[in-house]
Design a protein around this motif. Structure first.
Motif, PDB file in Angstrom:
ATOM      1  N   SER A  13       0.809  -1.217   0.000  1.00 27.13           N
ATOM      2  CA  SER A  13       0.000   0.000   0.000  1.00 27.13           C
ATOM      3  C   SER A  13       0.841   1.264   0.000  1.00 27.13           C
ATOM      4  CB  SER A  13      -0.901   0.004   1.237  1.00 27.13           C
ATOM      5  OG  SER A  13      -0.109  -0.068   2.410  1.00 27.13           O
ATOM      6  N   VAL A  14       2.151   1.129   0.009  1.00 24.13           N
ATOM      7  CA  VAL A  14       3.052   2.272   0.130  1.00 24.13           C
ATOM      8  C   VAL A  14       3.695   2.600  -1.216  1.00 24.13           C
ATOM      9  CG1 VAL A  14       5.152   3.146   1.233  1.00 24.13           C
ATOM     10  CG2 VAL A  14       3.533   1.748   2.546  1.00 24.13           C
ATOM     11  N   ILE A  15       3.587   3.851  -1.612  1.00 26.70           N
ATOM     12  CA  ILE A  15       4.261   4.338  -2.813  1.00 26.70           C
ATOM     13  C   ILE A  15       5.378   5.268  -2.377  1.00 26.70           C
ATOM     14  CG2 ILE A  15       4.047   5.707  -4.913  1.00 26.70           C
ATOM     15  CD1 ILE A  15       1.170   4.786  -5.133  1.00 26.70           C
ATOM     16  N   VAL A  16       6.612   4.923  -2.726  1.00 25.55           N
ATOM     17  CA  VAL A  16       7.774   5.723  -2.369  1.00 25.55           C
ATOM     18  C   VAL A  16       8.239   6.478  -3.606  1.00 25.55           C
ATOM     19  CG1 VAL A  16      10.110   5.718  -1.424  1.00 25.55           C
ATOM     20  CG2 VAL A  16       8.444   4.014  -0.646  1.00 25.55           C
ATOM     21  N   ALA A 283      10.185   8.716   9.333  1.00 21.61           N
ATOM     22  CA  ALA A 283       9.342   8.566   8.153  1.00 21.61           C
ATOM     23  C   ALA A 283       9.329   7.121   7.670  1.00 21.61           C
ATOM     24  CB  ALA A 283       9.821   9.496   7.043  1.00 21.61           C
ATOM     25  N   LEU A 284      10.482   6.488   7.672  1.00 23.35           N
ATOM     26  CA  LEU A 284      10.558   5.103   7.221  1.00 23.35           C
ATOM     27  C   LEU A 284       9.830   4.166   8.183  1.00 23.35           C
ATOM     28  CD1 LEU A 284      14.273   5.024   6.000  1.00 23.35           C
ATOM     29  CD2 LEU A 284      12.193   5.204   4.617  1.00 23.35           C
ATOM     30  N   ALA A 285       9.861   4.489   9.480  1.00 22.38           N
ATOM     31  CA  ALA A 285       9.120   3.684  10.449  1.00 22.38           C
ATOM     32  C   ALA A 285       7.615   3.834  10.230  1.00 22.38           C
ATOM     33  CB  ALA A 285       9.497   4.095  11.865  1.00 22.38           C
ATOM     34  N   VAL A 286       7.157   5.039   9.920  1.00 21.36           N
ATOM     35  CA  VAL A 286       5.745   5.249   9.601  1.00 21.36           C
ATOM     36  C   VAL A 286       5.365   4.452   8.358  1.00 21.36           C
ATOM     37  CG1 VAL A 286       4.056   6.960   8.798  1.00 21.36           C
ATOM     38  CG2 VAL A 286       5.571   7.500  10.716  1.00 21.36           C
ATOM     39  N   ALA A 287       6.243   4.461   7.348  1.00 17.03           N
ATOM     40  CA  ALA A 287       5.983   3.700   6.123  1.00 17.03           C
ATOM     41  C   ALA A 287       5.839   2.210   6.430  1.00 17.03           C
ATOM     42  CB  ALA A 287       7.096   3.936   5.114  1.00 17.03           C
ATOM     43  N   ARG A 289       4.812   0.877   9.278  1.00 18.84           N
ATOM     44  CA  ARG A 289       3.518   0.661   9.940  1.00 18.84           C
ATOM     45  C   ARG A 289       2.382   0.672   8.914  1.00 18.84           C
ATOM     46  NH1 ARG A 289       6.930   0.427  13.285  1.00 18.84           N
ATOM     47  NH2 ARG A 289       6.890  -1.625  12.322  1.00 18.84           N
ATOM     48  N   CYS A 290       2.458   1.574   7.938  1.00 20.81           N
ATOM     49  CA  CYS A 290       1.423   1.646   6.911  1.00 20.81           C
ATOM     50  C   CYS A 290       1.408   0.379   6.057  1.00 20.81           C
ATOM     51  CB  CYS A 290       1.628   2.872   6.017  1.00 20.81           C
ATOM     52  SG  CYS A 290       1.263   4.448   6.820  1.00 20.81           S
ATOM     53  N   ALA A 291       2.585  -0.108   5.704  1.00 20.22           N
ATOM     54  CA  ALA A 291       2.662  -1.331   4.901  1.00 20.22           C
ATOM     55  C   ALA A 291       2.065  -2.511   5.648  1.00 20.22           C
ATOM     56  CB  ALA A 291       4.109  -1.614   4.519  1.00 20.22           C
ATOM     57  N   GLU A 292       2.367  -2.607   6.940  1.00 15.83           N
ATOM     58  CA  GLU A 292       1.847  -3.711   7.750  1.00 15.83           C
ATOM     59  C   GLU A 292       0.334  -3.656   7.871  1.00 15.83           C
ATOM     60  OE1 GLU A 292       5.822  -3.930  10.621  1.00 15.83           O
ATOM     61  OE2 GLU A 292       3.953  -3.018  11.342  1.00 15.83           O
ATOM     62  N   ALA A 293      -0.220  -2.432   7.932  1.00 12.70           N
ATOM     63  CA  ALA A 293      -1.660  -2.263   8.129  1.00 12.70           C
ATOM     64  C   ALA A 293      -2.419  -2.066   6.826  1.00 12.70           C
ATOM     65  CB  ALA A 293      -1.913  -1.066   9.047  1.00 12.70           C
ATOM     66  N   GLN A 294      -1.705  -2.103   5.679  1.00 15.20           N
ATOM     67  CA  GLN A 294      -2.317  -1.876   4.377  1.00 15.20           C
ATOM     68  C   GLN A 294      -3.006  -0.511   4.301  1.00 15.20           C
ATOM     69  OE1 GLN A 294      -2.333  -4.108   1.389  1.00 15.20           O
ATOM     70  NE2 GLN A 294      -0.509  -4.478   2.628  1.00 15.20           N
ATOM     71  N   VAL A 295      -2.366   0.486   4.905  1.00 18.44           N
ATOM     72  CA  VAL A 295      -2.832   1.869   4.823  1.00 18.44           C
ATOM     73  C   VAL A 295      -2.142   2.538   3.649  1.00 18.44           C
ATOM     74  CG1 VAL A 295      -2.784   4.126   5.974  1.00 18.44           C
ATOM     75  CG2 VAL A 295      -3.356   2.067   7.271  1.00 18.44           C
ATOM     76  N   SER A 296      -2.896   3.244   2.833  1.00 17.99           N
ATOM     77  CA  SER A 296      -2.330   3.911   1.675  1.00 17.99           C
ATOM     78  C   SER A 296      -1.416   5.051   2.097  1.00 17.99           C
ATOM     79  CB  SER A 296      -3.458   4.451   0.788  1.00 17.99           C
ATOM     80  OG  SER A 296      -2.935   5.194  -0.291  1.00 17.99           O
ATOM     81  N   ARG A 298       1.659   7.698   0.539  1.00 17.36           N
ATOM     82  CA  ARG A 298       2.508   8.254  -0.509  1.00 17.36           C
ATOM     83  C   ARG A 298       3.684   8.927   0.186  1.00 17.36           C
ATOM     84  NH1 ARG A 298       0.703  12.990  -4.778  1.00 17.36           N
ATOM     85  NH2 ARG A 298       2.662  13.116  -5.960  1.00 17.36           N
ATOM     86  N   LEU A 299       4.845   8.297   0.150  1.00 16.02           N
ATOM     87  CA  LEU A 299       6.041   8.799   0.810  1.00 16.02           C
ATOM     88  C   LEU A 299       6.918   9.499  -0.218  1.00 16.02           C
ATOM     89  CD1 LEU A 299       8.068   9.032   3.158  1.00 16.02           C
ATOM     90  CD2 LEU A 299       8.853   6.718   2.594  1.00 16.02           C
TER      91      LEU A 299
END
Length: 345
Positions: A13-16, A283-287, A289-296, A298-299
């Motif tokens: 769910s993460v776009i870098v 920021a990378l730690a937030v990314a 958490r988002c990946a683990e929770a499938q939260v969209s 945009r980093l």
């Protein structure tokens, strides 16, 4: 128009996104800030770490810097209206043709300023929040939440919740609210969303943060390659604020850091950060958490952008203007998707 990212990588769910090389203004900013502002902050952190008394003195001195920030002035055509709460103050900002938010309860940005919970406020952030609202075509409610040494970040969270409740009580639909902030305010914006979710409150349309301070534990930041590369924040700064202001009796509760929470159910997030910032680790730690929770998520990792000057320097730096335009496009996309019932994530 904003500069298109040079690289885009999708991870669940993460776009870098990484931006093109920094322009000359951004590159010049690094040595200038490193030899001026960072040295001032480094000296302050050194003095404050002598004990509780010096720490309180430094915290109060940084808070005093907010009053002379009035000389920064108000952008031409900006409308302002104060909002008074029991423990803090906020203010509405909007420019024509954006309608008066006290009358037209449409869409809004709820903004929390940065400053490590010891600095920043309505005066120092007025031009920035006004610019962000103007290019987003949205009014902004900017919050002067309580700070150290008079209030703990937990009290700052209470103020953030009060401001969010205020918008809901005024008739703003949650799907028309963008929660935003930078640095300490960025971490506060994320913590507000997590707390709203846990309390069963309706969640905002999206979260838009710049260089969020998302982890009060300095371990990961100090181990990151950027620990000595940041042009603004000395490595000792955030760690000192935690030791002398945030930790209670030397104890730091992990729940105060947003990176220690499950992000499940949060709305889409835009996170912009500089490639050489110390807070890139957060920021990378937030990314993660988002990946683990499938939260969209945009980093956007902006090349060589100094801490928070990604946006705060938009009046001077072309790279800052690009970042602000990207944020505005995200805000409008999130609001428009709510209006049409589509997912723009």
């Amino acid at each position: 128009m904003a500069t298109s990212p040079q690289t885009s990588v999708s991870v669940t769910s993460v776009i870098v996104e990484t931006s093109p090389p920094a322009r000359i203004g951004t590159r010049i900013a690094h040595p200038v800030l490193r030899t001026t502002l960072q040295q001032f902050l480094r000296a302050g952190a050194w003095v404050a770490d002598f004990g509780p008394g010096p720490a309180e003195l430094i915290f109060r001195a940084t808070r005093l810097s907010e009053a002379p920030a009035r000389i920064l002035g108000t952008p031409r055509g900006l409308h302002r209206h104060p909002v008074f709460f029991d423990n803090f103050q906020a203010e509405w900002l909007w420019t024509a043709p954006i309608p008066d938010p006290r009358i037209a309860r449409d869409a809004v940005i709820l903004y929390f300023h940065g400053g490590a919970f010891i600095a920043g406020g309505l005066n120092s952030y007025r031009r920035h929040t006004a610019r962000l609202g103007s290019i987003s075509e949205l009014p902004v409610l900017t919050v002067d939440y309580r700070q150290l040494p008079d209030a703990h970040p937990n009290d700052s969270l209470d103020d953030a919740l009060a401001a969010y409740h205020y918008l809901l009580d005024q008739g703003f639909a949650p799907e028309k609210i963008i929660v935003s902030g930078d640095s300490a305010g960025g971490g506060l914006a994320l913590r507000l969303a997590l707390t709203a979710r846990d309390q069963g409150l309706p969640l905002p349309a999206a979260i838009s943060v710049t260089s969020p301070w998302a982890d009060f534990d300095s371990t990961a930041r100090m181990a990151h390659a950027n620990a000595n590369a940041d042009a603004v924040l000395p490595a000792a700064g955030p760690a000192m604020v935690v030791r002398r202001g945030i930790a209670i009796n030397g104890v730091l509760d992990p729940s105060w850091s947003v990176v220690n929470h499950d992000f499940t159910g949060l709305p889409p997030i835009l996170l912009q950060v500089g490639s050489r910032e110390m807070l890139l680790a957060d920021a990378l730690a937030v990314a993660q958490r988002c990946a683990e929770a499938q939260v969209s998520l945009r980093l956007q990792i902006r090349a060589s952008a100094p801490h928070t000057l990604i946006h705060l320097g938009a009046g001077l730096l072309a790279d800052g203007r690009d970042a602000a335009c990207d944020a505005a496009e995200f805000h409008r996309a999130m609001i428009d998707s709510a209006a049409t019932g589509r997912s723009a994530a």
